[in-house]
Each structure stands twice: as C-alpha cells, then as structure tokens.
Design an enzyme around this catalytic site. Structure first.
Site, short mmCIF file in Angstrom:
data_model
loop_
_atom_site.label_atom_id
_atom_site.label_comp_id
_atom_site.label_asym_id
_atom_site.label_seq_id
_atom_site.Cartn_x
_atom_site.Cartn_y
_atom_site.Cartn_z
N LYS A 1 0.81 -1.22 0.00
CA LYS A 1 0.00 0.00 0.00
C LYS A 1 0.84 1.26 0.00
CE LYS A 1 -4.28 -2.03 1.38
NZ LYS A 1 -3.91 -3.43 1.67
C1 PLP Z 1 -4.63 -4.50 1.12
C2 PLP Z 1 -3.94 -5.77 1.00
C3 PLP Z 1 -4.37 -6.75 0.10
C4 PLP Z 1 -5.64 -6.61 -0.72
O1 PLP Z 1 -5.56 -5.58 -1.69
P1 PLP Z 1 -6.93 -5.02 -2.32
O2 PLP Z 1 -6.48 -3.89 -3.17
O3 PLP Z 1 -7.76 -4.56 -1.16
O4 PLP Z 1 -7.55 -6.13 -3.07
C5 PLP Z 1 -3.62 -7.90 0.00
N1 PLP Z 1 -2.51 -8.11 0.74
C6 PLP Z 1 -2.07 -7.18 1.62
C7 PLP Z 1 -0.87 -7.48 2.42
C8 PLP Z 1 -2.76 -5.98 1.77
O5 PLP Z 1 -2.31 -5.07 2.65
#
Ligand code: PLP
Length: 465
Positions: free
Chosen positions: A112
C-alpha cells in the site's frame, strides 16, 4: 482527463477534484472517462524506463496538464525515493514459470505504500496549491492505516484519522500505526470487524453535508489515485520480465493477485485495458471468498466472516467491485445503479450467463484455505528458501492451481513476511525482523478504543478536526 461516476449522477471532474471527492457524491465510484490506449511503440519505449520515470509517464496521462510536469516529477521522486530497493518493485525469479513481484520495499513494508506515499504527497501539493485543509478519514484492515499515516505524518495542512478493528490486526501492523505520535494523527481502535469500520466510513462519506463541513478526504482504495498508482508496477514487472527473459518475447504473462477490496487487481485490469498484454488475471482470495464465488458462479453475496492468516484480505464486501461492474455492463451507469440498489435491498447480485462468461474471460479465481496457506509458506520456504507472507502465499497457491503448465505467472507480493510473523511461526519458521520493525517494539503506543457506531466515531472526529 475527466472522471465520471459509475452511477452517472456527477458532472465530469478533473483529476484533482476527483481525488478530493474520493467516493462519488452519488454513491458511486469515480473512473476515467476514457481509458488511455497505449500503442505497441509506446510500450516498447517504456521498457527502458526506471520505475519513477514510468510512473511519471502514466500519471501524466491521467492528470493531463493539471499538474505541471516538473511538479509531478517531484511528487513521484519524493514518493518513490523513500523505498529501500533501487528498483522500487523488484521482480524475483523462483523458477522458470514462477516470479514474485516484491511490492513491500516501502516505509511500512506493505504494497500500500506504493499508492499512499504518492497520495500523501499529492494531498500535500493540493493543500499548498489551493490553500485548503485536508482531513483524511480511513478504515484499515491493517496495512492501509500504517501506510497512509506514514504518507502524511507531520505534513502541514493535513490531519488523518484511521479506524482499525480492535485487536484484529497483526501486532506489527498495530505498532506501525499506533507508535506514531505526530499531532496530526489519530488512531481509533473500533470494537468490531474491518467490514464494520469500512461501513462507518462509507456512511460518513455519504453524508455529504458532514463530509463538506469537515473537509473529509478518503485514502481507501476507492480513491482513484490509488488505483492509478498501482497500475505502474504491472507495466514495470512485465518490462522487467521481457528484458530478463528472451523466452517471453511477445507472449503474455499471468498475474496472480492476493485480493481483498479488489483495488489491486482492478489496477491490473485497467493496465490490461490500456494495452498491457496480460494473459490471465488470477484473483486469489482466502476463506472469505465472495469474489471467488462471483467469478465461479456469478453470484455476489457476502458470506460469514472468517478469520484467516491473511487479515488484509478478510473482506466480505469489496469496495472497488463496482468499478468492474461498470465495465462489465459496458459503462452503463443505469445498470450499475440498479445492481447496487439491488445489492443494498437484497444483499446480493446475480448476473446472467452471458455476463458470467465475460467475467470468466477476465479473471480466474481461487480461494485458499487456511491450512493450505501455511502449507504454501512452508513448502516454498523449504523448496526455494524464499519466505512468503500469508497474503502472498494465497497468490502463489492460486497461481499453482490455475496457471496452465508452462505459463509464466507473476505473483504480487503484497507484504513483507515480518508483518505476519504470528502466522509464519505456526510452521516453526524463525525469521529475523528488519531493524525498522524491531525498533517498533520499544516505542509507546497512541490509540483510543471506541464503540462501532457512527455517532461514536463522529464525536471523535468533531473533537479532532
Ligand atoms: C490491502 C492488501 C491486500 C488486498 O488488496 P486489495 O487492493 O484490497 O484487493 C492484499 N494483501 C495485503 C498485504 C494488503 O495489505
């Protein structure tokens, strides 16, 4: 470039207004009015670019003159200069057909950061340029919160409040969020699940008067800037592979994506629509498999919440799903509005057989069981001496199930294994924490535990903002 709502009731907006609006005022999600189409020539030229150079080209397409190029370049350089790896998102080869795209080299060791470092700087730029206050409100299942806070802590003109489900995030995630003591950061630990947090946020943003009065801005993956930032690494990974592996030539590559809110995989879908020759988009879920059931059966209906080893994917209602419905229904905003109203009233959406066929042409899906996730971690650790975090392990397990013999699959690695040590230790695997994570255990925490009602959260916000 203009942005429109999936429900068609918002006048077209420029890029900056689109990121400020977050959730569209008609309850829909914002999407680009026209998706830029890249020629084979452009793709070829882009192969030589570094990650920040590539990000600059892609963001230029979507911001089209609204941000001067030198300013945009500075935003990009500031955002990706904080990454620990010179490549920003390096691709690691495990076998001839198995690659891992490491997205966890940013400040909080989760993918993220790639979008939120950029969005944090973008908000800083908008606040300076328009001399306006930015109050960020977000919900997190663990990673978004830390990443968003890291993206804006200490920045002038910005305050941030993050809701996380009380004691339902990993220890490292909790520490990353709550050990920040900048005055512009408020952590609320909500008694409830992540879906509760997400629903509260959605309802507060839907209260347009409240949203305007308190200058509320979103950082959840409903924000279109996050999706755009995430398209970059699909291109970058494909180019790395093409460079590195003559065998790929012009052939297509699968991407396997650990999925929760459907943001990351939607970015892949968008990259594909822009012209990147992606073969299969593999949608990996865990035991919370609403999206797997949708792809297999054409029914979108939340099930019972299940706790898993991959909590960032413990999601029953995927907030970006509506963006895909928009394209599935040929950009028909009336159809999307009807489907979403039906979902609200009946708690499910059922699509007809021809649409299901289209879905299955776009995605393959697999839900990974809890034990299978841990088996994948221990299996890959002993076979390749490579430690997967539980989310990435879901992606790998899905790729193992769904890639046809000989197909190359890049699995997106969405978190560093140190963030989920509790799960990894269940298989007796010892890891050494990176020093930045180790240091968190010595720091004091700042957070407030609150009940999961809209009013309780509103009270906290009114005090803070
Ligand atoms: C947020 C997240 C996801 C999922 O991503 P999306 O965009 O919500 O589908 C998967 N793995 C990790 C470690 C995350 O932080």
């Amino acid at each position: 470039m203009e942005y429109i709502s999936t429900r068609g009731k918002v006048a077209p907006l420029g890029f900056i207004d689109a990121i400020l609006m977050g959730l569209a005022n008609d309850g829909g999600l914002l999407v680009p009015k026209v998706i830029p189409q890249l020629s084979a020539d452009t793709l070829k030229q882009w192969q030589k670019l570094s990650y920040p150079e590539l990000a600059l080209e892609i963001f230029s397409l979507y911001t089209e003159g609204e941000i001067p190029r030198d300013e945009l370049k500075k935003l990009v350089d500031d955002s990706y200069g904080t990454f620990r790896d010179a490549e920003v998102t390096p691709v690691k080869k495990l076998s001839d057909t198995t690659y891992v795209l490491e997205l966890f080299h940013g400040p909080t060791f989760a993918f993220k950061d790639i979008a939120l470092q950029f969005l944090g700087n973008l908000y800083g730029y908008v606040s300076r340029r328009t001399n306006s206050i930015i109050h960020i409100l977000g919900a997190t299942s663990g990673d978004t919160g830390a990443s968003a806070i890291e993206g804006v802590r200490g920045k002038e003109g910005i305050r941030i409040c993050i809701l996380h489900p009380h004691q339902k995030v990993s220890k490292v995630q909790e520490l990353q969020m709550t050990t920040v003591n900048d005055a512009n950061v408020l952590n609320l630990s909500v008694e409830g699940t992540f879906d509760d947090c997400q629903r509260i946020i959605k309802e507060l943003f839907a209260d347009v008067a409240f949203k305007e009065r308190y200058h509320l801005r979103a950082i959840n993956s409903i924000n279109i800037a996050r999706i755009l930032a995430q398209t970059v690494y699909y291109f970058y990974a494909y180019f790395q592979l093409a460079k590195d592996n003559a065998a790929i030539g012009d052939s297509r590559v699968n991407f396997s994506v650990p999925t929760g809110n459907f943001g990351d995989i939607f970015a892949g879908y968008l990259a594909q629509k822009m012209g990147l020759p992606i073969n299969k988009l593999i949608l990996a879920t865990n035991e919370n498999n609403i999206l797997e059931r949708f792809v297999k059966e054409g029914v979108y209906q939340p099930g019972e919440f299940r706790g898993t080893y991959s909590p960032s994917m413990d999601i029953q209602v995927a907030s970006n799903f509506e963006r895909y419905l928009f394209y599935l229904y040929g950009e028909d905003t009336e159809a999307v509005t009807t489907l979403m109203a039906q979902f609200k009233a009946e708690g499910r959406i059922v699509i007809p057989a021809d649409k299901l066929k289209a879905v299955q042409a776009d995605f393959a899906a697999y839900g990974v069981q809890n034990e299978e996730c841990l088996d994948t971690i221990s299996g890959y650790y002993s076979k390749y001496n490579y430690l997967l975090d539980p989310h990435t392990a879901c992606g790998i397990a899905a790729a193992d199930q769904l890639a046809t013999l000989g197909e190359i699959t890049v699995t997106l690695s969405t978190a560093h294994p140190a963030k989920f040590d509790e799960s990894i230790r269940l298989r007796g695997i010892q890891q050494t924490y990176p020093e930045q994570i180790q240091a968190l255990f010595e720091k004091p925490q700042f957070q407030k535990v609150v009940g999961g009602s809209n009013d309780a959260i509103k009270d906290e916000l009114v005090n803070f903002f």
